[in-house]
Design a protein around this motif. Structure first.
Motif, PDB file in Angstrom:
ATOM      1  N   SER A  68       0.848  -1.191   0.000  1.00 57.45           N
ATOM      2  CA  SER A  68       0.000   0.000   0.000  1.00 57.45           C
ATOM      3  C   SER A  68       0.881   1.238   0.000  1.00 57.45           C
ATOM      4  O   SER A  68       2.074   1.170   0.329  1.00 57.45           O
ATOM      5  CB  SER A  68      -0.893   0.001   1.238  1.00 57.45           C
ATOM      6  N   PRO A  69       0.321   2.408  -0.342  1.00 54.25           N
ATOM      7  CA  PRO A  69       1.113   3.648  -0.277  1.00 54.25           C
ATOM      8  C   PRO A  69       1.702   3.877   1.116  1.00 54.25           C
ATOM      9  O   PRO A  69       2.838   4.331   1.243  1.00 54.25           O
ATOM     10  CB  PRO A  69       0.103   4.726  -0.656  1.00 54.25           C
ATOM     11  N   ALA A  70       0.953   3.546   2.158  1.00 50.64           N
ATOM     12  CA  ALA A  70       1.465   3.728   3.524  1.00 50.64           C
ATOM     13  C   ALA A  70       2.658   2.809   3.788  1.00 50.64           C
ATOM     14  O   ALA A  70       3.639   3.218   4.421  1.00 50.64           O
ATOM     15  CB  ALA A  70       0.350   3.459   4.533  1.00 50.64           C
ATOM     16  N   GLU A  71       2.569   1.560   3.290  1.00 48.23           N
ATOM     17  CA  GLU A  71       3.686   0.622   3.464  1.00 48.23           C
ATOM     18  C   GLU A  71       4.914   1.092   2.691  1.00 48.23           C
ATOM     19  O   GLU A  71       6.045   0.965   3.171  1.00 48.23           O
ATOM     20  CB  GLU A  71       3.277  -0.775   3.019  1.00 48.23           C
ATOM     21  N   LEU A  72       4.703   1.619   1.478  1.00 44.89           N
ATOM     22  CA  LEU A  72       5.826   2.138   0.694  1.00 44.89           C
ATOM     23  C   LEU A  72       6.481   3.318   1.400  1.00 44.89           C
ATOM     24  O   LEU A  72       7.707   3.419   1.463  1.00 44.89           O
ATOM     25  CB  LEU A  72       5.349   2.559  -0.703  1.00 44.89           C
ATOM     26  N   ALA A  73       5.662   4.220   1.931  1.00 46.24           N
ATOM     27  CA  ALA A  73       6.193   5.389   2.636  1.00 46.24           C
ATOM     28  C   ALA A  73       6.977   4.960   3.871  1.00 46.24           C
ATOM     29  O   ALA A  73       8.063   5.496   4.143  1.00 46.24           O
ATOM     30  CB  ALA A  73       5.052   6.325   3.020  1.00 46.24           C
ATOM     31  N   TYR A  76      10.292   3.525   2.782  1.00 41.92           N
ATOM     32  CA  TYR A  76      11.171   4.608   2.321  1.00 41.92           C
ATOM     33  C   TYR A  76      11.753   5.360   3.518  1.00 41.92           C
ATOM     34  O   TYR A  76      12.952   5.631   3.573  1.00 41.92           O
ATOM     35  CB  TYR A  76      10.390   5.545   1.396  1.00 41.92           C
TER      36      TYR A  76
END
Length: 126
Positions: A68-73, A76
């Protein structure tokens, strides 16, 4: 032919072969000849080959789970935090690890003349 198209074609052909086998079995039950027995054996071999080919093809319905975008963030942020730790440590071994980490984070660095005698920096993330 792509795996999905090949799979669909094989599945159609397998269905047709199963229908033909059922018809041949029906004829044999009604008192068929040796020629019918031979044809049935040929169709069964054909069916078994198609099943083996289908099993060898990659599965179509295997879904790829993307983060998910949250997991990617979060991943990072973790990489950037680790990079800060490595760069502040200053030892040679940590610099090598920092370089490897940077290679995983940064895809490309582009320097372009900005028209005022300087350079514009564009960092493209991986």
């Amino acid at each position: 032919m792509q795996a999905g198209g090949e799979r669909a074609a094989l599945e159609r052909k397998l269905k047709d072969t199963a229908t033909a086998i059922a018809r041949l079995v029906g004829l044999l039950e009604d008192g068929g000849s040796t020629a019918l027995v031979e044809r049935l054996k040929e169709r069964e071999v054909e069916r078994d080959r198609m099943i083996a080919r289908l099993e060898a093809l990659p599965q179509q319905d295997q879904a790829v789970s993307l983060p998910s975008p949250a997991e990617l963030a979060a991943a990072y942020r973790k990489q950037i935090s680790r990079l800060g730790e490595l760069l502040s440590a200053g030892a040679d071994g940590t610099r090598i690890e920092a370089n490897q980490l940077l290679k995983g984070i940064i895809r490309q660095v582009v320097l372009t003349p900005d028209g005022s005698g300087g350079l514009a920096l564009d960092i493209q993330l991986a």
